[in-house]
Design a protein around this motif. Structure first.
Motif, PDB file in Angstrom:
ATOM      1  N   LYS A 115       4.567   4.187  23.542  1.00  0.00           N
ATOM      2  CA  LYS A 115       4.960   2.854  24.006  1.00  0.00           C
ATOM      3  C   LYS A 115       4.932   1.867  22.848  1.00  0.00           C
ATOM      4  N   GLU A 116       3.853   1.916  22.050  1.00  0.00           N
ATOM      5  CA  GLU A 116       3.739   1.088  20.852  1.00  0.00           C
ATOM      6  C   GLU A 116       3.256   1.977  19.710  1.00  0.00           C
ATOM      7  N   ALA A 117       4.057   2.107  18.668  1.00  0.00           N
ATOM      8  CA  ALA A 117       3.640   2.918  17.521  1.00  0.00           C
ATOM      9  C   ALA A 117       2.494   2.225  16.794  1.00  0.00           C
ATOM     10  N   PRO A 118       1.491   2.966  16.351  1.00  0.00           N
ATOM     11  CA  PRO A 118       0.381   2.341  15.630  1.00  0.00           C
ATOM     12  C   PRO A 118       0.807   1.880  14.242  1.00  0.00           C
ATOM     13  N   THR A 119       0.170   0.827  13.765  1.00  0.00           N
ATOM     14  CA  THR A 119       0.401   0.375  12.394  1.00  0.00           C
ATOM     15  C   THR A 119      -0.256   1.356  11.435  1.00  0.00           C
ATOM     16  N   VAL A 120       0.507   1.845  10.471  1.00  0.00           N
ATOM     17  CA  VAL A 120      -0.041   2.754   9.467  1.00  0.00           C
ATOM     18  C   VAL A 120      -0.705   1.914   8.380  1.00  0.00           C
ATOM     19  N   THR A 121      -2.009   2.085   8.216  1.00  0.00           N
ATOM     20  CA  THR A 121      -2.756   1.285   7.240  1.00  0.00           C
ATOM     21  C   THR A 121      -2.806   1.945   5.865  1.00  0.00           C
ATOM     22  N   SER A 122      -2.525   3.233   5.809  1.00  0.00           N
ATOM     23  CA  SER A 122      -2.473   3.944   4.519  1.00  0.00           C
ATOM     24  C   SER A 122      -1.022   3.964   4.053  1.00  0.00           C
ATOM     25  N   VAL A 123      -0.545   2.834   3.569  1.00  0.00           N
ATOM     26  CA  VAL A 123       0.885   2.682   3.296  1.00  0.00           C
ATOM     27  C   VAL A 123       1.330   3.384   2.021  1.00  0.00           C
ATOM     28  N   VAL A 184       7.334   7.092  10.013  1.00  0.00           N
ATOM     29  CA  VAL A 184       6.606   6.405   8.952  1.00  0.00           C
ATOM     30  C   VAL A 184       7.281   6.707   7.619  1.00  0.00           C
ATOM     31  N   LYS A 185       7.198   5.747   6.707  1.00  0.00           N
ATOM     32  CA  LYS A 185       7.724   5.927   5.354  1.00  0.00           C
ATOM     33  C   LYS A 185       6.701   5.364   4.380  1.00  0.00           C
ATOM     34  N   LEU A 186       6.139   6.236   3.554  1.00  0.00           N
ATOM     35  CA  LEU A 186       5.088   5.838   2.624  1.00  0.00           C
ATOM     36  C   LEU A 186       5.671   5.329   1.311  1.00  0.00           C
ATOM     37  N   ILE A 187       4.880   4.546   0.599  1.00  0.00           N
ATOM     38  CA  ILE A 187       5.295   3.937  -0.670  1.00  0.00           C
ATOM     39  C   ILE A 187       4.554   4.611  -1.818  1.00  0.00           C
ATOM     40  N   PHE A 188       5.283   4.970  -2.865  1.00  0.00           N
ATOM     41  CA  PHE A 188       4.641   5.550  -4.042  1.00  0.00           C
ATOM     42  C   PHE A 188       3.991   4.441  -4.865  1.00  0.00           C
ATOM     43  N   GLU A 189       2.759   4.682  -5.302  1.00  0.00           N
ATOM     44  CA  GLU A 189       2.031   3.705  -6.114  1.00  0.00           C
ATOM     45  C   GLU A 189       1.708   4.306  -7.475  1.00  0.00           C
ATOM     46  N   GLU A 190       2.133   3.623  -8.520  1.00  0.00           N
ATOM     47  CA  GLU A 190       1.796   4.056  -9.876  1.00  0.00           C
ATOM     48  C   GLU A 190       0.314   3.801 -10.148  1.00  0.00           C
ATOM     49  N   GLU A 191      -0.277   4.637 -10.988  1.00  0.00           N
ATOM     50  CA  GLU A 191      -1.656   4.413 -11.398  1.00  0.00           C
ATOM     51  C   GLU A 191      -1.721   3.160 -12.265  1.00  0.00           C
ATOM     52  N   ASN A 192      -2.625   2.261 -11.930  1.00  0.00           N
ATOM     53  CA  ASN A 192      -2.731   0.975 -12.617  1.00  0.00           C
ATOM     54  C   ASN A 192      -4.059   0.915 -13.368  1.00  0.00           C
ATOM     55  N   ASN A 193      -3.979   0.939 -14.698  1.00  0.00           N
ATOM     56  CA  ASN A 193      -5.187   0.901 -15.525  1.00  0.00           C
ATOM     57  C   ASN A 193      -5.284  -0.374 -16.358  1.00  0.00           C
ATOM     58  N   GLU A 194      -4.515  -1.373 -15.960  1.00  0.00           N
ATOM     59  CA  GLU A 194      -4.551  -2.641 -16.685  1.00  0.00           C
ATOM     60  C   GLU A 194      -5.749  -3.476 -16.245  1.00  0.00           C
ATOM     61  N   GLY A 195      -6.262  -4.269 -17.186  1.00  0.00           N
ATOM     62  CA  GLY A 195      -7.368  -5.156 -16.872  1.00  0.00           C
ATOM     63  C   GLY A 195      -8.634  -4.786 -17.620  1.00  0.00           C
ATOM     64  N   GLU A 196      -9.660  -5.573 -17.406  1.00  0.00           N
ATOM     65  CA  GLU A 196     -10.946  -5.369 -18.076  1.00  0.00           C
ATOM     66  C   GLU A 196     -11.701  -4.204 -17.449  1.00  0.00           C
ATOM     67  N   VAL A 197     -12.254  -3.360 -18.299  1.00  0.00           N
ATOM     68  CA  VAL A 197     -13.062  -2.241 -17.811  1.00  0.00           C
ATOM     69  C   VAL A 197     -14.459  -2.750 -17.450  1.00  0.00           C
ATOM     70  N   LYS A 198     -14.865  -2.483 -16.225  1.00  0.00           N
ATOM     71  CA  LYS A 198     -16.198  -2.861 -15.763  1.00  0.00           C
ATOM     72  C   LYS A 198     -16.940  -1.615 -15.298  1.00  0.00           C
TER      73      LYS A 198
END
Length: 360
Positions: A115-123, A184-198
């Motif tokens: 009746k109502e498709a669930p929202t996919v949170t792991s996009v 459902v259609k998932l999105i590819f995410e590139e690995e992001n290593n930019e920024g300060e290392v903590k």
């Protein structure tokens, strides 16, 4: 005289029985953990029945541990509703302690539809598939009744989802012997290593511990708030070994370097990968660590840090890092009288990390 001897013998057996914590009496427990919840085999409308696969990890006095099979007698069925399809929480009682598990009965259906498709949170791809609680399933039950129920994660057929694909997919929802699908259609995410290392520290005593792994104070070390530091012991001192699980969330897909803080060894085997396994999101990582044997003076409170050369690949969301030893890791057991206690791990990354500590 024979009567007196008989009385003395009876009393002696009674005392021996109590001392042995036997005679059918359930021993007292200091703590219990539900290692494996029992499978509920009863159908909708039936009294509670369970399989024999439920297991409790029990800690008794003097740090003794054992695994105990969950029986129906241990379960408080007073709150069990055999005519509910909603999730129910039941208690398992053992040794004066209790632990909860959830039960959800499934009613046989003649047909189901979305009746109502669930929202996919792991996009994003490579992230474990997850949904919100806004999905609704229309159900026609065998016998003629109908209802609308919430689509829950346990209804999703995970085999119908390819989390590595960006193509549109049909996700299957299973209920009552029937199925329906949503897209459902998932999105590819590139690995992001930019920024300060903590660097983020995660204390081993706050992680999930299994089998022989347990906590103790670390020889007088102090935390920032002045309380005494703890660590995890008994990982290597028995053939069973143990497991320490860290559930750490990252705000992005990124890389990380891991460092272990482990006590120096008086004796025992020193090649860590020979007797333990490090896994990150189900993938094995070789640590390449050779433990410092120490000099017979610091014992197991003399700590050493070891940075693993291999790079870890974290996903967006929850990352499961497991450190298992001896039989728990599938590796051979080596005697290690010096201890090999685990103090903490650190992750150095450009991401922002947080974690779910074990329940107190």
């Amino acid at each position: 005289m024979k009567k007196i001897i008989s009385i003395i013998l009876t009393l002696s057996l009674f005392v021996a029985c109590l001392a042995a914590v036997g005679c059918g009496k359930e021993p007292s427990a200091e703590a219990i953990i539900l290692k494996n919840a029992p499978t509920v085999t009863s159908e909708y409308g039936e009294d509670l029945k369970i399989a024999d696969d439920g297991v409790l990890s029990v800690k008794y006095s003097k740090d003794k541990k054992a695994e105990v099979k969950v029986t129906l007698k241990m379960i408080d069925v007073s709150s069990f509703n055999k005519k509910s399809v909603e999730e129910q929480t039941l208690k398992i009682n053992y040794g004066g302690k209790s632990v909860a598990f959830t039960v959800k009965l499934v009613r046989k259906a003649s047909s189901v539809s979305i009746k109502e498709a669930p929202t996919v949170t792991s996009v994003y791809t490579e992230v474990p598939f997850a949904i919100a609680d806004d999905g609704v399933l229309s159900v026609n039950y065998v016998g003629g009744e109908s209802d609308e129920i919430k689509i829950t994660p346990d209804m999703i057929d995970k085999t119908s989802v390819d989390i590595t694909s960006t193509a549109e997919q049909d996700v299957k929802v299973l209920y009552g012997g029937k199925s329906a699908t949503f897209k459902v259609k998932l999105i590819f995410e590139e690995e992001n290593n930019e920024g300060e290392v903590k660097t983020f520290r995660f204390e081993a005593e706050d992680a999930e511990l299994e089998d022989q792994a347990s906590t103790e104070y670390c020889g007088g070390q102090k935390r920032a708030d002045g309380s005494e530091e703890q660590c995890v012991k008994n990982l290597f001192l028995s053939s069973v070994g143990g497991k320490v699980t860290f559930r750490i969330t990252s705000n992005k897909k990124t890389q990380a370097k891991i460092t272990f803080c482990i006590s120096k060894q008086i004796n025992g085997h020193h090649v860590l990968d020979d007797m333990s396994t490090l896994t990150v999101n189900g993938k094995t990582v070789d640590t390449g660590i050779t433990l410092d044997p120490g000099d017979n003076t610091g014992g197991w409170w003399d700590w050493q840090t070891y940075e693993v050369e291999a790079v870890l690949h974290l996903i967006r969301g929850e990352n499961v890092i497991e450190f298992a030893t001896n039989e728990m890791s599938g590796k051979a057991h080596y005697d290690a009288a010096g201890g090999k206690n685990l103090n903490y791990i650190e992750l150095a990354t450009t991401g922002t990390l947080a974690w779910a500590k074990k329940a107190a």
